[in-house]
Design a protein around this motif. Structure first.
Motif, short mmCIF file in Angstrom:
data_model
loop_
_atom_site.label_atom_id
_atom_site.label_comp_id
_atom_site.label_asym_id
_atom_site.label_seq_id
_atom_site.Cartn_x
_atom_site.Cartn_y
_atom_site.Cartn_z
N UNK A 32 80.54 28.39 16.97
CA UNK A 32 79.32 29.10 16.88
C UNK A 32 78.26 28.09 17.71
N UNK A 33 77.36 28.65 18.36
CA UNK A 33 76.60 27.78 19.03
C UNK A 33 74.97 28.26 18.18
N UNK A 34 74.37 27.19 18.25
CA UNK A 34 73.16 27.34 17.72
C UNK A 34 71.77 26.59 18.37
N UNK A 35 70.95 27.08 18.92
CA UNK A 35 69.76 26.48 19.29
C UNK A 35 68.92 25.89 18.21
N UNK A 36 68.46 24.86 18.22
CA UNK A 36 67.59 24.33 17.22
C UNK A 36 66.31 23.50 17.69
N UNK A 37 65.13 24.00 17.50
CA UNK A 37 63.86 23.61 17.87
C UNK A 37 62.76 24.42 16.98
N UNK A 38 61.54 23.89 17.28
CA UNK A 38 60.36 24.88 16.57
C UNK A 38 60.25 26.23 17.28
N UNK A 39 59.22 26.83 16.58
CA UNK A 39 59.12 28.18 17.04
C UNK A 39 58.05 28.42 18.06
N UNK A 40 57.53 27.53 18.52
CA UNK A 40 56.62 27.45 19.41
C UNK A 40 57.10 27.00 21.14
N UNK A 41 56.38 27.70 21.96
CA UNK A 41 56.39 27.21 23.27
C UNK A 41 55.35 26.27 23.68
N UNK A 42 55.36 25.06 23.76
CA UNK A 42 54.08 24.41 23.81
C UNK A 42 53.53 23.68 25.17
N UNK A 43 52.30 24.00 25.66
CA UNK A 43 51.71 23.61 26.80
C UNK A 43 51.63 22.03 26.91
N UNK A 44 52.17 21.28 27.70
CA UNK A 44 51.87 19.93 27.50
C UNK A 44 50.34 19.64 27.62
N UNK A 45 49.77 20.48 28.72
CA UNK A 45 48.20 20.19 28.90
C UNK A 45 47.59 20.50 27.64
N UNK A 46 47.71 21.46 26.69
CA UNK A 46 47.31 21.82 25.49
C UNK A 46 47.61 20.80 24.49
N UNK A 47 48.77 20.13 24.37
CA UNK A 47 49.03 19.09 23.50
C UNK A 47 48.23 17.83 23.74
N UNK A 48 48.11 17.64 24.87
CA UNK A 48 47.31 16.33 25.31
C UNK A 48 45.65 16.51 24.81
N UNK A 49 45.12 17.78 25.15
CA UNK A 49 43.77 18.13 24.94
C UNK A 49 43.66 18.28 23.23
N UNK A 50 44.58 18.46 22.49
CA UNK A 50 44.65 18.54 21.10
C UNK A 50 44.66 17.04 20.55
N UNK A 51 45.28 16.33 21.18
CA UNK A 51 45.15 14.74 20.97
C UNK A 51 43.91 14.07 21.39
N UNK A 52 43.38 14.62 22.37
CA UNK A 52 42.11 14.19 22.98
C UNK A 52 41.08 14.41 21.92
N UNK A 53 41.13 15.68 21.28
CA UNK A 53 39.95 16.23 20.28
C UNK A 53 40.05 15.20 18.93
N UNK A 54 41.26 14.87 18.59
CA UNK A 54 41.67 14.26 17.44
C UNK A 54 41.16 12.76 17.65
#
Length: 338
Positions: A251-273
Motif C-alpha cells: 500500500x502507498x500512502x502520501x502523508x502531509x497536511x491538507x494545504x498547498x502553501x505559498x512560500x511567499x504567503x508563509x513569509x508574510x504570515x511570519x512577518x505579521x507576527x
C-alpha cells in the motif's frame, strides 16, 4: 510553550484514536533508525499510547546511537534500545524478531560526493531488512521527493502518479521502495510506503527556516514557490497507526497536511507576527514538489495541529530564541542535490 520538555510532552501525547488502534496492533514494535529527527518522539508516543491502552507492548529502537544521551533518554521513557549498524550483517541478524517494524533508516544530506553510501543505506540495507522481517508488518518511511514536479495551480499528485525522481537521493529513495516491494511480492510481506512531505516541529522544519529568515532580516527565496507541511506529532501518529494498514501488494500512502502553501504567503504570515517586513527574493516557478494526502486524511482524519497553530507556535519559539536542530530541509532544492 517555552521548553523542549514542554514541546516533547505536547508532541508525544497520543490521541484517543491512536490509543484504540494500539490495542489492535498485534505484537511488539521495532523502530529501525530511531535516532533520527522523528524517531525519538515517535517511539515515546507509541510507548505512551500502549500505556494508556493498558497493554504490555515492547517498543524497541535500533540505531548506531552516536549520541549516548539520546539512548539514555529513550530508555528512561521505557523504550528498549539496541545499538546496531544496520549495514553490518551480524548485528542485523541479532535484532529481535517482532510482528511490527517501522523503518526510518536512510541517508539524505551529504549525498553529493558520497553517493555510494546513499545507495548502500537506501537500497542495499533495506533489502537485508526486508529479508529478515519478511514475516512482519513493515511501515517504510519514504518521501514525496520521488514524485515529479507538479503544477502549483492544479496539483493532484496522488499515490497513483508515476514517480520521476530528480537526483541521487530521490532515485535511491525510490530504489528503497522498489527493493521492499520486491520482497513483499515474493514473500507476501504486508507493507506500507509512507511518502512524507515535510514534517515540522519547533526545532526544525520548513516553517522554522522561513520564520528564522524573516525574524533575522534574511531573504526568503520563493523560487520553490509552494510546499506541503504537517506537524511532526501528527506524522508520527499516522506512521504508528499505519501498521494496521499494511498490505501485500504494497500500500502507498502520501502523508502531509491538507494545504498547498505559498512560500511567499508563509513569509508574510511570519512577518505579521514579528512586526517585520519579509525580504523576498526569486520568482515563483509554476511547478513544485507537492503532493496530495487525502487518502491519509480519510484513514486517520485531518492533523490535530492546524496550520495556524503551527505558525503561532513556531513564531513564539523563534522570538523566545528556543533550541533548534541545525538540520536544514533544503526544501528549496530543485535539482535534487542534497
Amino acid at each position: 510553550m517555552q521548553t523542549v520538555e514542554q514541546l516533547e510532552e505536547f508532541m508525544t501525547n497520543p490521541s484517543a484514536a491512536l490509543v484504540e488502534d494500539m490495542k489492535k496492533i498485534d505484537g511488539d514494535i521495532l523502530i529501525l533508525g530511531i535516532a533520527g529527527k522523528m524517531g525519538p518522539t515517535l517511539a515515546k508516543m507509541a510507548k505512551r499510547a500502549a500505556m494508556e491502552a493498558g497493554i504490555e507492548k515492547r517498543i524497541i529502537g535500533a540505531a548506531r546511537f552516536s549520541n549516548k544521551e539520546l539512548k539514555e533518554e529513550l530508555e528512561q521513557a521505557g523504550i528498549e534500545t539496541i545499538t546496531c549498524d544496520l549495514l553490518d550483517e551480524a548485528q542485523l541478524a541479532q535484532l529481535p524478531n517482532v510482528n511490527n517494524v517501522i523503518f526510518m533508516a536512510g541517508y539524505k544530506f551529504g549525498t553529493v560526493n558520497n553517493e555510494h553510501v546513499t545507495w548502500a543505506m537506501n537500497t542495499y540495507m533495506p533489502g537485508r531488512v526486508a529479508d529478515k522481517y519478511k514475516n512482519s508488518n513493515i511501515v517504510v518511511f519514504s518521501s514525496g521527493n520521488i514524485y515529479p514536479f507538479s503544477p502549483v495551480t492544479a496539483s493532484n499528485c496522488s499515490e497513483d502518479i508515476v514517480p520521476e525522481p530528480v537526483g541521487e537521493y530521490a532515485m535511491s529513495t525510490l530504489g528503497r521502495e522498489r527493493i521492499f516491494t520486491n520482497f513483499s511480492n515474493r514473500f507476501h510481506t504486508k507493507m506500507l510506503m509512507f511518502r512524507l512531505n515535510y514534517a515540522n516541529e519547533l526545532r526544525y522544519g520548513v516553517l522554522l527556516e522561513i520564520a528564522k529568515s524573516v525574524y533575522n532580516g534574511e531573504p526568503v527565496d520563493v523560487t520553490m514557490g509552494s510546499v506541503n507541511v504537517i506537524w511532526q506529532g501528527d506524522a508520527n501518529e499516522y506512521a504508528i497507526r499505519s501498521l494496521l494498514h499494511c498490505e501485500s501488494p504494497v500500500k502507498i500512502l502520501n502523508v502531509t497536511g491538507p494545504e498547498t502553501l505559498s512560500v511567499r504567503w508563509l513569509a508574510n504570515q511570519f512577518a505579521k507576527r514579528f512586526n517585520k517586513e519579509a525580504k523576498i527574493v526569486g520568482e515563483e516557478q509554476p511547478t513544485a514538489l507537492i503532493n496530495t494526502a487525502y487518502q491519509a486524511h480519510k484513514l486517520f482524519g485531518y492533523p490535530r495541529v492546524t496550520l495556524e497553530q503551527m505558525l503561532d507556535l513556531v513564531a513564539n519559539w523563534v522570538q523566545a530564541d528556543g533550541e533548534t536542530i541545525n538540520k536544514p530541509t533544503h526544501f528549496q532544492e530543485r535539482k535534487g542535490a542534497f
